[in-house]
Design an enzyme around this catalytic site. Structure first.
Site, short mmCIF file in Angstrom:
data_model
loop_
_atom_site.label_atom_id
_atom_site.label_comp_id
_atom_site.label_asym_id
_atom_site.label_seq_id
_atom_site.Cartn_x
_atom_site.Cartn_y
_atom_site.Cartn_z
CE1 TYR A 108 -0.51 0.39 4.94
CE2 TYR A 108 -2.51 -0.55 5.86
CZ TYR A 108 -1.78 0.55 5.45
OH TYR A 108 -2.33 1.81 5.54
CE LYS B 274 5.95 2.29 1.67
NZ LYS B 274 5.73 2.98 2.96
CG ASP C 80 1.38 -3.25 -2.46
OD1 ASP C 80 0.60 -3.10 -1.49
OD2 ASP C 80 2.22 -2.37 -2.81
P1 KE4 Z 1 0.56 4.79 1.49
O1 KE4 Z 1 -0.92 5.01 1.23
O2 KE4 Z 1 0.89 4.81 2.97
O3 KE4 Z 1 1.45 5.70 0.67
O4 KE4 Z 1 0.92 3.31 0.96
C1 KE4 Z 1 0.22 2.21 1.46
C2 KE4 Z 1 1.05 0.97 1.27
C3 KE4 Z 1 0.71 0.08 0.27
N1 KE4 Z 1 1.43 -1.04 0.05
C4 KE4 Z 1 2.53 -1.32 0.80
C5 KE4 Z 1 3.31 -2.57 0.52
C6 KE4 Z 1 2.93 -0.44 1.83
O5 KE4 Z 1 4.03 -0.73 2.57
C7 KE4 Z 1 2.18 0.72 2.08
C8 KE4 Z 1 2.51 1.68 3.21
N2 KE4 Z 1 3.51 1.23 4.12
C9 KE4 Z 1 3.41 1.71 5.46
C10 KE4 Z 1 4.60 1.13 6.24
N3 KE4 Z 1 4.30 -0.13 6.78
C11 KE4 Z 1 3.35 3.20 5.54
C12 KE4 Z 1 3.57 3.78 6.92
C13 KE4 Z 1 2.32 4.35 7.49
O6 KE4 Z 1 1.24 3.75 7.33
O7 KE4 Z 1 2.44 5.43 8.10
#
Ligand code: KE4
Length: 428
Positions: free
Chosen positions: A145, A268, A240
């Site tokens: 993701y 994060k 990523d």
């Molecule tokens: P954000 O746009 O949610 O800040 O980041 C996206 C993203 C990109 N790359 C990786 C490896 C990530 O884990 C994430 C976001 N992680 C999720 C948890 N699986 C965020 C939780 C959510 O979507 O509410």
């Protein structure tokens, strides 16, 4: 367990105003059933809901809070900085300070651009890769993701084409077609794909250690081979590290594996709980980003002082290596004990971890890719989730997520977690 009356009431009102009553889908408990509790406050490793129930928290806002909730020194720093203004729409020295802290620890990042989320960082990184290489396609792994950018919301196409199809309504087919998908941890498949389509592939984007289908740690040579493959075929390698950055090692997965990316996406932890993302890498590539170069990307709140301050204090507090050793030791202890207890009670459980992120899979096999994950016992996970919640432990409401430990997860809290775990396991 059903949530308390106040959470129920809040959820009812929320559902009238926000799709699913939440600001991000995973929070809705839709993967595990039941209704989400609404949070009143959090401190250290503990989170408390609107009805006053407290839980040991392993969600930790999905990764940013490696120092625990509401760390006093982070709060103090933010408070001081916010009194001088929240956002300037103009450059400020704190951006330079955070940029230096990041580039010092991730030497592959020679130049960096701040944005406001992980999604923005990955979206921008692939636009930059496409613009730099003048090639339109990207490769991603199944089960990874990278945020909700159109190019990532795809699923594997049928047959050998590997051209992806939209993974969500609203994603144009023509956009999805530009993303190739391949199984994680299968170098031969990736190598065949890149060799066949190198002329159109701008970049391979990968979670070097998977967190978004649960934690899967590949062999070092897999990552090393991908580096070589990209070099051999004029394809950029994008790590990523939104989740793994400053989580699995002081310098992230690139330190963990000793492999450098051309571009790295962060989020994060670099915001310490405030909305910060970033992408960065080789100067020769980053110089193409507007206004220095022609590839456009912008953001109203990018680099705002309050978020920069939270990230600066967080990374400064992450300076000592012992902290990472302690986090890794505690995570390994928790994972090993969870497996031991499950085995003792005849329950198949494999807990995979890296640094201070881990995932329990209800299976007696190791999990190497998304296909393996889908074969784990999801029904059992759902029961386990609710059982742990009843025992006062809040774990991610999805089997496809990672648990996150912080420095606030003391040995005493781990022991409490293990007794909750044993109580639940015996009832599965
Ligand atoms: P954000 O746009 O949610 O800040 O980041 C996206 C993203 C990109 N790359 C990786 C490896 C990530 O884990 C994430 C976001 N992680 C999720 C948890 N699986 C965020 C939780 C959510 O979507 O509410």
């Amino acid at each position: 367990m059903s949530t308390g009356p106040l959470s129920k009431e809040l959820f009812l009102s929320a559902k009238h105003l926000m799709p699913g009553g939440v600001s991000s889908p995973v929070r809705s408990f839709s993967s595990v059933g039941g209704e989400p509790f609404f949070v009143e406050k959090a401190k250290g490793a503990m989170i408390t809901d609107a009805d006053g129930n407290s839980y040991i928290d392993y969600v930790m806002s999905y990764g940013p809070l490696i120092l625990g909730h509401a760390h006093p020194q982070v709060l103090e720093k933010i408070t001081k900085v916010m009194e001088r203004g929240l956002s300037f729409g103009a450059p400020n020295g704190l951006e330079i300070e955070l940029a230096k802290l990041i580039t010092d620890r991730m030497p592959s990042i020679e130049m960096i651009r701040f944005v406001n989320s992980g999604t923005e960082s990955t979206m921008s990184a692939i636009r930059l890769a496409r613009g730099f290489t003048d090639k339109p396609s990207i490769v991603k792994c199944k089960g990874h993701y990278h945020g909700h950018g159109d190019s990532f919301l795809v699923q594997a196409g049928s047959g050998v084409a590997q051209h992806s199809i939209p993974g969500s309504p609203g994603v144009p087919t023509d956009t999805a077609k530009l993303t190739f998908t391949v199984a994680f941890n299968d170098f031969d498949a990736l190598s065949a794909m890149v060799k066949k389509h190198a002329r159109e592939i701008a970049a391979v984007i990968i979670e070097p250690i998977s967190g978004n289908m649960g934690v899967i740690v590949p062999d070092k040579e897999y990552i090393q081979n991908i580096r070589q493959l990209c070099d051999d075929h004029n394809v950029l390698l994008i790590f990523d590290e939104v989740m793994t950055g400053f989580r699995v090692a002081p310098g992230g997965a690139q330190e963990y594996f000793g492999v450098e990316a051309d571009l790295t996406c962060l989020g994060k932890i670099i915001g310490g709980g405030m909305p910060v993302g970033a992408y960065g890498g080789k100067k020769v590539i980053m110089e193409k980003v507007s206004p220095q170069g022609p590839i456009y990307q912008a953001g109203t709140l990018s680099g705002n002082p309050v978020c920069m301050a939270a990230g600066i204090k967080t990374l400064k507090l992450l300076k000592d290596k012992e902290l990472y050793q302690t986090l890794a030791m505690r995570t390994q202890f928790l994972a090993d004990q969870m497996e031991k207890i499950a085995k003792h009670h005849g329950v198949d459980l494999t807990v995979q971890y890296a640094g201070s992120m881990m995932t329990p899979f209800f299976t007696n096999k190791n999990v190497y890719n998304f296909e393996d994950v889908k074969k784990t016992n999801q029904k059992m996970f759902q029961k386990y989730f609710h059982g742990m919640l009843d025992e006062g432990v809040f774990i991610p409401p999805s089997a496809f997520e990672a648990w996150f430990l912080s420095i606030a997860h003391t040995e005493d809290l781990l022991k409490k977690t293990l007794s909750a775990h044993e109580a639940v396991i015996t009832k599965l």
